[in-house]
Design a protein around this motif. Sequence first.
Motif, PDB file in Angstrom:
ATOM      1  N   UNK A  38       0.921  -1.306  -0.051  1.00 43.02           N
ATOM      2  CA  UNK A  38      -0.050   0.141   0.127  1.00 43.02           C
ATOM      3  C   UNK A  38       0.963   1.337  -0.044  1.00 43.02           C
ATOM      4  N   UNK A  39       0.862   2.194  -0.964  1.00 43.26           N
ATOM      5  CA  UNK A  39       1.491   3.227  -1.144  1.00 43.26           C
ATOM      6  C   UNK A  39       3.051   2.900  -1.048  1.00 43.26           C
ATOM      7  N   UNK A  40       3.468   1.854  -1.607  1.00 40.00           N
ATOM      8  CA  UNK A  40       4.923   1.341  -1.566  1.00 40.00           C
ATOM      9  C   UNK A  40       5.272   0.691  -0.180  1.00 40.00           C
ATOM     10  N   UNK A  41       4.429   0.697   0.601  1.00 43.27           N
ATOM     11  CA  UNK A  41       4.871   0.205   1.908  1.00 43.27           C
ATOM     12  C   UNK A  41       4.058  -1.316   2.168  1.00 43.27           C
ATOM     13  N   UNK A  42       4.818  -2.165   2.595  1.00 47.14           N
ATOM     14  CA  UNK A  42       4.210  -3.490   2.929  1.00 47.14           C
ATOM     15  C   UNK A  42       3.482  -3.373   4.107  1.00 47.14           C
ATOM     16  N   UNK A  43       2.120  -3.806   4.073  1.00 48.92           N
ATOM     17  CA  UNK A  43       1.422  -3.707   5.496  1.00 48.92           C
ATOM     18  C   UNK A  43       0.874  -4.961   5.560  1.00 48.92           C
ATOM     19  N   UNK A  44       0.713  -5.397   7.091  1.00 41.92           N
ATOM     20  CA  UNK A  44       0.143  -6.446   7.562  1.00 41.92           C
ATOM     21  C   UNK A  44      -1.307  -6.386   7.800  1.00 41.92           C
ATOM     22  N   UNK A  45      -1.967  -7.443   7.061  1.00 43.29           N
ATOM     23  CA  UNK A  45      -3.613  -7.121   7.000  1.00 43.29           C
ATOM     24  C   UNK A  45      -4.012  -8.297   7.980  1.00 43.29           C
TER      25      UNK A  45
END
Length: 99
Positions: A38-45
């Motif tokens: 998301x927006x170039x950043x890896x995000x844990x969901x």
Amino acid sequence: MNHVELTACIAELSALRYTPAGIPAANFVLEHESEVLESGVLRKVKLTLRAVAFGMLAEQTVQLPLGNAFRFTGFLINARTSKSVVFHIQVIDQVLNPI
């Protein structure tokens, strides 16, 4: 369009019940965990979601093992008794190689 596909595990499963019209229904809780960019950043969901299935799909759902990954397809509605969301399941596919 209200169309949702989600790969998740069944975390909780209620006993099969019947609507006043005699249609089988199964209520359950899904859990999803993944990583997205998301927006170039890896995000844990992480997500926990109430779900329901009706008819023959409900009868099949109550026999599924808890903790296994499945791909659920359906649509979202507001619960009748609150403002929370319920995922109405129309298709369940087994995930052979979950990530």
